[in-house]
Design an enzyme around this catalytic site. Structure first.
Site, PDB file in Angstrom:
ATOM      1  N   PRO A  87      -3.327 -15.271  45.610  1.00 35.84           N
ATOM      2  CA  PRO A  87      -2.447 -14.447  44.767  1.00 35.84           C
ATOM      3  C   PRO A  87      -1.032 -14.311  45.329  1.00 35.84           C
ATOM      4  O   PRO A  87      -0.094 -14.030  44.575  1.00 35.84           O
ATOM      5  CB  PRO A  87      -3.153 -13.084  44.735  1.00 35.84           C
ATOM      6  CG  PRO A  87      -4.585 -13.401  44.975  1.00 35.84           C
ATOM      7  CD  PRO A  87      -4.576 -14.538  45.937  1.00 35.84           C
ATOM      8  N   GLN A 125      -7.115 -10.665  54.643  1.00 36.12           N
ATOM      9  CA  GLN A 125      -8.473 -10.490  55.172  1.00 36.12           C
ATOM     10  C   GLN A 125      -9.195 -11.811  55.398  1.00 36.12           C
ATOM     11  O   GLN A 125      -9.920 -11.969  56.383  1.00 36.12           O
ATOM     12  CB  GLN A 125      -9.285  -9.597  54.233  1.00 36.12           C
ATOM     13  CG  GLN A 125      -8.887  -8.129  54.310  1.00 36.12           C
ATOM     14  CD  GLN A 125      -9.854  -7.227  53.577  1.00 36.12           C
ATOM     15  OE1 GLN A 125     -10.567  -7.653  52.668  1.00 36.12           O
ATOM     16  NE2 GLN A 125      -9.875  -5.965  53.965  1.00 36.12           N
ATOM     17  N   PHE A 126      -9.048 -12.752  54.482  1.00 35.47           N
ATOM     18  CA  PHE A 126      -9.581 -14.110  54.612  1.00 35.47           C
ATOM     19  C   PHE A 126      -8.566 -15.046  53.980  1.00 35.47           C
ATOM     20  O   PHE A 126      -7.912 -14.685  52.993  1.00 35.47           O
ATOM     21  CB  PHE A 126     -10.927 -14.253  53.895  1.00 35.47           C
ATOM     22  CG  PHE A 126     -12.035 -13.409  54.469  1.00 35.47           C
ATOM     23  CD1 PHE A 126     -12.889 -13.914  55.429  1.00 35.47           C
ATOM     24  CD2 PHE A 126     -12.218 -12.101  54.030  1.00 35.47           C
ATOM     25  CE1 PHE A 126     -13.905 -13.138  55.958  1.00 35.47           C
ATOM     26  CE2 PHE A 126     -13.231 -11.319  54.548  1.00 35.47           C
ATOM     27  CZ  PHE A 126     -14.081 -11.833  55.518  1.00 35.47           C
ATOM     28  N   GLU A 146      -4.765  -4.871  54.442  1.00 36.49           N
ATOM     29  CA  GLU A 146      -5.841  -4.053  53.903  1.00 36.49           C
ATOM     30  C   GLU A 146      -6.795  -3.627  55.020  1.00 36.49           C
ATOM     31  O   GLU A 146      -7.358  -4.470  55.729  1.00 36.49           O
ATOM     32  CB  GLU A 146      -6.611  -4.849  52.848  1.00 36.49           C
ATOM     33  CG  GLU A 146      -5.749  -5.260  51.659  1.00 36.49           C
ATOM     34  CD  GLU A 146      -6.364  -6.382  50.848  1.00 36.49           C
ATOM     35  OE1 GLU A 146      -5.674  -6.867  49.919  1.00 36.49           O
ATOM     36  OE2 GLU A 146      -7.506  -6.785  51.129  1.00 36.49           O
ATOM     37  N   LEU A 160      -4.899  -3.042  47.766  1.00 38.93           N
ATOM     38  CA  LEU A 160      -5.533  -4.349  47.629  1.00 38.93           C
ATOM     39  C   LEU A 160      -4.694  -5.178  46.645  1.00 38.93           C
ATOM     40  O   LEU A 160      -5.004  -5.278  45.462  1.00 38.93           O
ATOM     41  CB  LEU A 160      -6.964  -4.194  47.120  1.00 38.93           C
ATOM     42  CG  LEU A 160      -7.924  -5.358  47.336  1.00 38.93           C
ATOM     43  CD1 LEU A 160      -9.372  -4.883  47.235  1.00 38.93           C
ATOM     44  CD2 LEU A 160      -7.674  -6.486  46.353  1.00 38.93           C
ATOM     45  N   SER A 161      -3.619  -5.748  47.174  1.00 42.12           N
ATOM     46  CA  SER A 161      -2.717  -6.554  46.347  1.00 42.12           C
ATOM     47  C   SER A 161      -1.939  -7.485  47.259  1.00 42.12           C
ATOM     48  O   SER A 161      -0.886  -7.129  47.794  1.00 42.12           O
ATOM     49  CB  SER A 161      -1.739  -5.667  45.561  1.00 42.12           C
ATOM     50  OG  SER A 161      -0.773  -6.458  44.887  1.00 42.12           O
ATOM     51  N   GLU A 162      -2.475  -8.690  47.463  1.00 45.65           N
ATOM     52  CA  GLU A 162      -1.829  -9.629  48.381  1.00 45.65           C
ATOM     53  C   GLU A 162      -0.418  -9.983  47.918  1.00 45.65           C
ATOM     54  O   GLU A 162       0.510 -10.051  48.730  1.00 45.65           O
ATOM     55  CB  GLU A 162      -2.681 -10.897  48.511  1.00 45.65           C
ATOM     56  CG  GLU A 162      -3.941 -10.734  49.331  1.00 45.65           C
ATOM     57  CD  GLU A 162      -5.065 -10.059  48.575  1.00 45.65           C
ATOM     58  OE1 GLU A 162      -6.072  -9.683  49.216  1.00 45.65           O
ATOM     59  OE2 GLU A 162      -4.944  -9.914  47.331  1.00 45.65           O
ATOM     60  N   HIS A 206     -14.489 -16.839  51.075  1.00 47.12           N
ATOM     61  CA  HIS A 206     -14.205 -16.312  52.406  1.00 47.12           C
ATOM     62  C   HIS A 206     -14.114 -17.417  53.464  1.00 47.12           C
ATOM     63  O   HIS A 206     -13.641 -17.153  54.570  1.00 47.12           O
ATOM     64  CB  HIS A 206     -15.291 -15.321  52.829  1.00 47.12           C
ATOM     65  CG  HIS A 206     -15.360 -14.082  51.993  1.00 47.12           C
ATOM     66  ND1 HIS A 206     -15.710 -14.097  50.674  1.00 47.12           N
ATOM     67  CD2 HIS A 206     -15.130 -12.778  52.307  1.00 47.12           C
ATOM     68  CE1 HIS A 206     -15.694 -12.870  50.190  1.00 47.12           C
ATOM     69  NE2 HIS A 206     -15.350 -12.049  51.162  1.00 47.12           N
ATOM     70  N   ILE A 233      -5.515 -15.447  50.030  1.00 47.57           N
ATOM     71  CA  ILE A 233      -4.059 -15.566  50.072  1.00 47.57           C
ATOM     72  C   ILE A 233      -3.487 -16.138  48.780  1.00 47.57           C
ATOM     73  O   ILE A 233      -2.287 -16.025  48.509  1.00 47.57           O
ATOM     74  CB  ILE A 233      -3.616 -16.451  51.265  1.00 47.57           C
ATOM     75  CG1 ILE A 233      -2.158 -16.179  51.644  1.00 47.57           C
ATOM     76  CG2 ILE A 233      -3.822 -17.930  50.966  1.00 47.57           C
ATOM     77  CD1 ILE A 233      -1.724 -16.877  52.918  1.00 47.57           C
TER      78      ILE A 233
END
Length: 331
Positions: free
Chosen positions: A95, A88-89, A35, A64-66, A135, A93
């Site tokens: 999901p 991103q953080f 992302e 935006l879909s891990e 985060h 992770i």
């Protein structure tokens, strides 16, 4: 007369960027996904400039879909590519947990070795940067519990570049943890070009005789500060940076704790079901009769990482590490 441009020291973020750039240039199978990693260069600007250099087909901004883009990357890896995915953080992770646990780490055994999954998952992690809830998680032990998943965590720029190249070259899934506190707090000379730091090998940062301090990631700097302060009190600490959390360098741990006879393990993760407990188990199995004092743990607490005003109370400090060392010495 020719003039040469002096190479500047690199930060951890800069070293990872250089490693990714080198591998994108050297291996056309390498592809980046995540992302905002393209036009924006990622949340921490670690992939800055890579889309401009290598194009939108090699550096891909994802939805935006891990679960979606990690699943897609697993398919890419099984079919010959070498995807490097940015989460991103680390707290984002979860999901994608099902994709990793059910598919990425099992595909080699499921297909009896006919397929492998050479995927790297990059994840900024840890507290200390005043980020909001989720985060700042330090839940690395969730992933060390996945057979087939290697987990690495560099604490400095040299190791960050060498471990990233080694991770991309590895034929199996690698979770690459990037301590956010270290991104730009450390700079050092880093070799140009390709080199690797072996996955599964820790590093003795400081020789000592009285106590072994075992740590990784952002806690390495904290442990070194404690060791330096204790040296002024004539307490000699040996500091071990694990660098890889799975597989752990059992030989390095055993050789060090057998020499000193006292051990303090420093992590920012929650103490229950943690990597520190795995290290303690290794010490118990290999070096129990050498210990002069109970093994001590300095860690976060079994609570969610608190908001900004209380974050410093959650994180281990040099003072807390020093107290644990003194307790071991005085036992």
């Amino acid at each position: 007369m020719t003039s040469s441009v002096e190479r500047k020291p690199l930060t951890v973020a800069g070293a990872i960027n250089e490693a990714l750039s080198d591998m994108l240039r050297e291996d056309e199978r390498v592809i980046l996904l995540g992302e905002d990693i393209g036009q924006n260069g990622g949340v921490f600007r670690v992939t800055e400039g890579l889309m401009e250099t290598y194009g939108e087909e090699r550096v891909i901004d994802t939805p935006l879909s891990e679960a979606g883009f990690v699943g897609a990357a697993i398919g890419m890896a099984a079919n010959g590519l070498k995807p490097v995915v940015e989460i991103q953080f680390l707290g984002f992770i979860y999901p994608a947990y099902e994709q990793l646990m059910t598919h990425a780490v099992r595909l080699r055994s499921r297909t009896m070795g006919h397929f492998s999954v050479p995927i790297v998952i990059r994840a900024p992690y840890g507290a200390g940067v005043r980020a909001p809830e989720i985060h700042c998680d330090s839940t690395e032990s969730i992933f060390t519990h996945m057979p087939g998943m290697k987990v690495v965590c560099p604490s400095n720029p040299y190791d960050a570049k060498g471990l990233m190249i080694a991770a991309i070259e590895d034929p199996d899934p690698v979770l690459f943890l990037e301590p956010m506190r270290n991104y730009r707090s450390i700079s050092e000379e880093v070799p140009e070009g390709l080199y690797t730091v072996e996955i599964g090998k820790g590093k003795r940062l400081l020789e000592g005789q009285d106590v072994t301090i075992i740590t990784w990631g952002a806690m390495t700097a904290v442990s070194m500060k404690a060791a330096e302060a204790l040296s002024k009190q004539n307490i000699s600490c040996e500091v071990i940076d694990l660098r890889t959390l799975s597989p752990i360098d059992e030989d390095l741990i055993a050789s060090s704790v057998q020499k000193t006879g006292r051990t303090v393990i420093v992590q920012e993760a929650h103490p229950q079901s943690s990597v520190a407990n795995d290290v303690l188990s290794i010490i118990n199995e290999t070096s129990f009769l050498y210990q002069k004092a109970p093994v001590a743990k300095v860690s976060g607490f079994d609570t969610p990482v608190p908001y900004f005003g209380y974050e410093d109370f959650y994180l281990p400090t040099p003072e807390r590490v020093m107290q644990a060392v003194m307790k071991a010495v005085d036992f």
